[in-house]
Design a protein around this motif. Structure first.
Motif, PDB file in Angstrom:
ATOM      1  N   SER B  50       0.868  -1.173   0.000  1.00 38.03           N
ATOM      2  CA  SER B  50       0.000   0.000   0.000  1.00 38.03           C
ATOM      3  C   SER B  50       0.906   1.224   0.000  1.00 38.03           C
ATOM      4  N   ASN B  51       0.625   2.129  -0.877  1.00 36.21           N
ATOM      5  CA  ASN B  51       1.370   3.376  -0.959  1.00 36.21           C
ATOM      6  C   ASN B  51       2.887   3.169  -1.056  1.00 36.21           C
ATOM      7  N   LEU B  54       5.332   6.302  -0.810  1.00 36.36           N
ATOM      8  CA  LEU B  54       5.572   6.859   0.518  1.00 36.36           C
ATOM      9  C   LEU B  54       6.496   5.933   1.310  1.00 36.36           C
ATOM     10  N   THR B  55       6.268   4.626   1.165  1.00 34.53           N
ATOM     11  CA  THR B  55       7.103   3.660   1.866  1.00 34.53           C
ATOM     12  C   THR B  55       8.553   3.783   1.404  1.00 34.53           C
ATOM     13  N   THR B 364      -3.893   8.457   4.772  1.00 34.47           N
ATOM     14  CA  THR B 364      -2.543   9.013   4.666  1.00 34.47           C
ATOM     15  C   THR B 364      -2.427  10.284   5.499  1.00 34.47           C
ATOM     16  N   THR B 431       4.929   1.542   8.466  1.00 36.52           N
ATOM     17  CA  THR B 431       3.773   1.256   7.603  1.00 36.52           C
ATOM     18  C   THR B 431       3.928  -0.134   7.006  1.00 36.52           C
TER      19      THR B 431
END
Lengths: 402, 686
Positions: B50-51, B54-55, B364, B431
């Motif tokens: 997921s995302n 960003l990770t 987020t 995350t």
């Protein structure tokens, strides 16, 4: 008895010049002493400490490690062998005694630590000039009372101690490996710090690590120059910023011959055979490492400045900076400092300060100046723990930027 | 001395070489955990990242942060700490040194960001199951931190006292640890106190954080160098051990005192009943807060029990919609929609069925906010400690700082590193870890796992279409537009609310293995825990700093990489055991007491220096990288298994590395001794 007397054959000795100059000035009187360096396995260090306490000398302890080569068969019965290096923690005791007592002290330490058994440690003595508040002495009554056998048969003469100061991290390991491959001796590795390059720079100095790895190798004197040459080539010390290497004479010593651990092809290891012949021949003079080709190369002496001097200062951590800066002023660069712990004579002696041993290799022509400067600034007259040692260094190699 | 000018080009070459080597080292240290988490998530749990952007950004921040942080410690904090340590014994008496230690330990704890993590671990604790734990974590949270601070302060003071007088570390271990074990045993017999054991041991593990440990180590090395005679004091190690053990004692004392106030654990119905009201109110300031707690944390039974009669209960539920004042009194800041989705029972949901529900997917969190928060936390961790050291060194000891600019740069680096590291962990690593952790219970679950409940308003049945399968059965489906992706979803009549025209779309994920394979699932979870502990510890900056110190002190006999490996293996095993306790719901003492008894035995046979190093490495392991990852996993699993708290993982992750380091040390010593004795015997035989 041995017929070899190493130091006296020297034509020129800068340390003797220092002695003469200082005696002529008459302000400080240098003491002619033997510095004994005893490197023992950590497990035996307690015994040696007790002996040194009884002997009444002020010893300085430093931590170090011996590097040995281990050969093992590969796992799961795979063909071939696995060769690796094993680090063994050791304690290094350094202390000075009057020259006349050095042999007996060495004999006693060999007996105490059973150093004649390979794998336990190395001991050697170096003759040098010492400046200190009190003349070094030993508890003569205690020494006379000891009954130990004479270890002349295992003590070797005409040795030299090669010190390599390496700047790039991990290079101590490769030098140790090179020394083991050459079958020289069990290399001793210690950590030190040198700030000469760093101090010349601004904040960009953070990119240079002050940490140095120092490898000490004790070997026959006649070999040392060629070995230095091999090591310079192998470690590329001829490149800037890699480190430097120098040699100091050893008057007598017992070397640990336990170089390699593991499977042994023959009834005795080559080191055992060499040690046995050394003993038979009462010296290392019979050993010939160089072939004709190398002999020719040897005549090219361009690499090594001759007649240098090793000056080492043992002092309080704070004072060492002042002393080092003083050295810099007269052109002596590249001091390397190692942390040492004074071995307290009595448990209740109170809080001692943090001590540093700083060694510097200087050319003969400025030795007098450096010693003068150091003596002027030092607190040798007041502080019984501060010491300056001046020792000949017949060969040294420092890369100089053009 | 006048500095030489370095041409810009040369300076850039020097800087790039320097930065490259540092960054590569950090990439190596985090590579394992990142690759491991991604492989686990994508290949084993088969959940897409997921995302991912960003990770990835977060991971980049973690690497940069670690690089800055570690370099900052080496340049600034550690030399400063050692300098203070070296100078203190020469200028001050033992009393002043101890007071300094006390203040330092105290300030360090208050500055420690990880301590707030304990609240997270206790967030699932309910007031009726563990009233004392609830009391300590909520009403007496400041007292908890204060007592932990005192514990650490006393520990640092005691450590300095030990160095000053050259005392062996072993008596300290052999007295303090058995005392703690006996108290733990005593606590087991009390329902309330039993729940404290996990918290107390975790407190001990958490307090010694990334800034404190290197500082305390450097300080210890300084003092033992200045005051030491010969090699008898373990070369400056040992304070971290005390700083991990004494807070446990401090928390035990605090909880023992507070236990007189706390009500006994009870069932939820009892807890909210009018009969027990007086007792329950001890935990909450007033009726309103108790009522709000029944709504936000309790279940339907608890709420009914609180109102005592069904009518007032129902009217309260109904007023959630019409009366904003009652709503805020009952739910606080919690939006009623969230309450209905997360807390309400089926009946309650039906009572409020006419309510139009909207769910927002606003997961987020803003990156800016995270940075601001972490900047505050980082500043709190770094600035007070550096100020304390600087004031003591320049003001009290009247010492000049060598390489002032370097030390200052080091402190700035530490601060920048701390901020980047913790933000990066929040945005990226946690995350990632949280995603895997949340999916992990699927591995041993028997049923579908609930993922999310989406409420579709204005549901129109005319959108349904019928499908047919090979055996002729018909099913109704509709197409759901999920942010542009069209998904066919099966229509289930029960989830449709005729009156409100809402449809609850429940997203689930099937169990990873079939029902019979839950043993394999548990095995998988344990393997995951092991790898997580191992990988996270490898990246732990305090352990790296300690590795550098140990390598320096032992002159390379114990290499940094070796120590990090052994400690990481230990933490991995610790995680495994800690997770076993959560999975099988076993009492924590069953794990703590045997491990520490083993530790005491090993300590007796180990030598001084290695004992101190080993016990210190236990305290070092739980830092800013490990704690969030471990807690994410622990909480998700304990939540799944309905175990009230996720404590104990950190405690085990601290204990096991001590065992692994001690065992390693004993092994090395035995080898050494054998080789010496063997040689002696050979020579004797000759």
């Amino acid at each position: 008895m041995n017929k070899e007397h190493p130091i006296k054959e020297k034509v020129f000795s800068p340390s003797r010049t220092v002695w003469r100059t200082q005696m002529a000035k008459g302000i400080y009187s240098p003491h002619r002493v033997s510095r004994i360096t005893c490197i023992v396995n950590e497990l035996i260090s307690e015994k040696v400490s007790v002996f040194l306490n009884d002997l009444g000398v002020t010893a300085y302890i430093e931590n170090g490690r011996f590097v040995r080569e281990v050969t093992k068969p590969r796992r799961f019965n795979l063909p071939g062998e696995k060769v690796s290096l094993r680090n063994i923690p050791v304690d290094i005791f350094r202390f000075t005694v009057p020259r006349e007592n050095s042999k007996k002290v060495i004999d006693n330490i060999i007996e105490t630590g059973e150093l004649h058994i390979p794998g336990r440690g190395t001991i050697f003595s170096q003759d040098l000039m010492e400046f200190s508040k009190e003349q070094p002495s030993v508890n003569i009554d205690f020494l006379d009372a000891t009954t130990c056998r004479d270890y002349s048969d295992v003590l070797l003469h005409k040795l030299s101690c090669v010190v390599c100061v390496l700047s790039s991290p991990g290079s101590g390991e490769s030098l140790a490996k090179a020394a083991l491959d050459l079958g020289l001796c069990v290399p001793l590795v210690t950590f030190g710090s040198g700030n000469y390059m760093r101090d010349q720079l601004g904040l960009i100095r953070i990119t240079i690590s002050p940490e140095k790895e120092i490898v000490h190798l004790v070997m026959p004197e006649q070999d040392s120059e060629s070995i230095i040459r091999i090591l310079i080539e192998q470690l590329r010390l001829d490149l800037p910023g890699r480190g430097f290497i120098y040699q100091t004479p050893v008057s007598m010593g017992l070397l640990d011959t336990y170089l390699k651990i593991g499977k042994q092809k023959y009834a005795a290891t080559i080191e055992q055979i060499i040690a046995a012949i050394d003993q038979l021949k009462s010296g290392t003079g019979w050993r010939k490492r160089l072939n004709e080709e190398h002999q020719e190369k040897k005549s090219i002496k361009s690499l090594f400045p001759q007649n240098n001097c090793e000056i080492s200062i043992i002092s309080d951590e704070d004072r060492i900076d002042i002393l080092r800066e003083a050295c810099l002023k007269v052109g002596a660069t590249g001091a390397v400092s190692e942390k040492v712990i004074p071995l307290a004579r009595k448990v209740n002696e109170g809080i001692s300060s943090t001590m540093i041993r700083s060694a510097i290799n200087v050319p003969a022509d400025i030795t007098d100046k450096v010693v003068d400067m150091l003596l002027e600034i030092s607190t040798i007259r007041e502080d019984p723990t501060e010491r300056i040692h001046v020792l000949d260094s017949p060969a040294a190699y420092v890369h100089k930027l053009k | 001395m006048k500095h030489k000018k370095v041409p810009l080009r040369d300076a850039l070459v020097m800087l790039s070489g320097y930065a490259r080597s540092r960054i590569i080292a950090q990439i190596r240290s985090v590579a394992f955990i990142i690759i491991y988490l991604i492989i686990f998530q994508v290949l084993i749990l088969r959940v897409p990242l997921s995302n991912a952007l960003l990770t990835a950004g977060g991971i980049g921040l973690v690497i940069t942060g670690l690089t800055f942080f570690l370099e900052g410690l080496v340049l600034g904090f550690m030399p400063l700490g050692e300098r203070v340590g070296v100078k203190l014994p020469a200028r001050a008496g033992i009393l002043v040194i101890s007071v300094f230690g006390l203040i330092l330990g105290f300030v360090a704890t208050l500055a420690e960001p990880a301590i707030t993590a304990l609240r997270t671990a206790g967030s699932t604790v309910t007031a009726w199951e563990a009233p004392l734990l609830y009391l300590i974590l909520h009403d007496y949270a400041e007292w908890l931190i204060l007592s932990v601070g005192i514990g650490v302060g006393v520990a640092v003071a005691m450590g300095m006292f030990r160095f000053y007088y050259n005392l062996s570390i072993k008596p300290f271990i052999l007295i303090i640890i058995p005392v703690l074990l006996i108290i733990s045993l005593f606590f087991v017999s009390d329902g309330n106190l039993e729940r404290i054991i996990g918290l107390a041991w975790d407190c001990g593990a958490v307090t010694t954080g990334a800034v404190t440990v290197p500082l305390v180590l450097a300080l210890g090395i300084g003092i033992s160098r200045a005051a030491g005679k010969g090699k008898s004091t373990g070369s400056g190690f040992g304070i971290v051990l005390l700083a991990s053990a004494l807070p446990v004692l401090a928390v035990y004392i605090l909880s023992f005192i507070l236990n007189f106030r706390a009500p006994e654990p009870s069932s939820e119905v009892e807890f909210f009943s009018a009969k027990e009201r007086k007792k329950s109110l001890i935990l909450f300031g007033n009726e309103e807060q108790l009522r709000r707690y029944a709504f936000t944390h309790g279940t339907e039974k608890g709420r009914i029990s609180y109102f005592n009669n069904v009518e007032s209960y129902q009217s309260a539920i109904l007023s959630l919609n019409n009366d904003p004042a009652t709503r805020s009194s009952l739910l606080g800041n919690l939006p009623v929609e969230d309450w209905i989705i997360n807390n309400a029972s089926e009946t309650e949901r039906e009572m409020l069925s006419y309510l139009k529900l909207t769910t927002e997917n606003n997961k987020t969190g803003s990156v800016g906010k995270t940075f601001a928060l972490e900047a505050y936390n980082g500043a709190r961790a770094v600035i007070p400690l550096s100020l304390l050291l600087l004031i003591v060194l320049t003001g009290f000891l009247r010492e000049k700082i060598r390489y002032k600019d370097e030390v200052f740069l080091g402190i700035v680096f530490t601060l920048i590193g701390m901020i980047l590291l913790t933000s990066g962990i929040k945005l990226g690593l946690a995350t990632l870890g949280g995603d895997v952790g949340a999916q992990l219970p699927r591995a041993f679950a028997h049923e579908d796992k609930f993922i999310e409940r989406i409420v579709i308003n204005n549901f129109d049945k005319s959108l349904l279409y019928t499908t047919i399968s090979t055996d002729g059965t018909h099913k109704s489906y509709f197409n759901f537009n999920d942010n542009g992706t069209i998904l066919p979803v099966e229509f289930i009549e029960d989830q449709f609310n005729e009156a409100g025209r809402t449809y609850e779309h429940i997203i689930t994920s099937p169990p990873l293995f079939r029902r019979k394979l839950s043993v394999l699932g548990i095995f998988l979870v344990l393997i995951f825990a092991y790898g997580l502990g191992y990988g996270a510890t490898m990246a732990e900056p305090a352990l790296n700093a300690m590795g550098i110190t140990v390598e320096g002190i032992t002159v390379g006999t114990i290499k940094k990489a070796q120590l990090v490996q052994i400690v990481s293996l230990g933490v991995g095993s610790g995680m495994l055991l800690g997770l076993c306790r959560i999975l099988f719901n076993l009492p924590l003492v069953w794990f703590i007491i045997p491990s520490y008894i083993l530790l005491i035995l090993l300590t007796i046979f180990s030598d001084e220096e290695l004992t101190a190093i080993a016990w210190d490495s236990g305290g070092v392991t739980t830092g800013p990288v490990t704690v969030p990852l471990v807690l994410a996993m622990g909480l998700s699993i304990s939540g799944e298994m309905n175990i009230p708290d996720g404590f104990g993982l950190l405690a085990m992750a601290s204990a096991l590395p001590i065992i692994s380091v001690l065992l390693y040390g004993l092994l090395i010593k035995a080898k050494q001794r054998r080789s010496i004795l063997l040689r002696r015997n050979t020579v004797a035989n000759e």
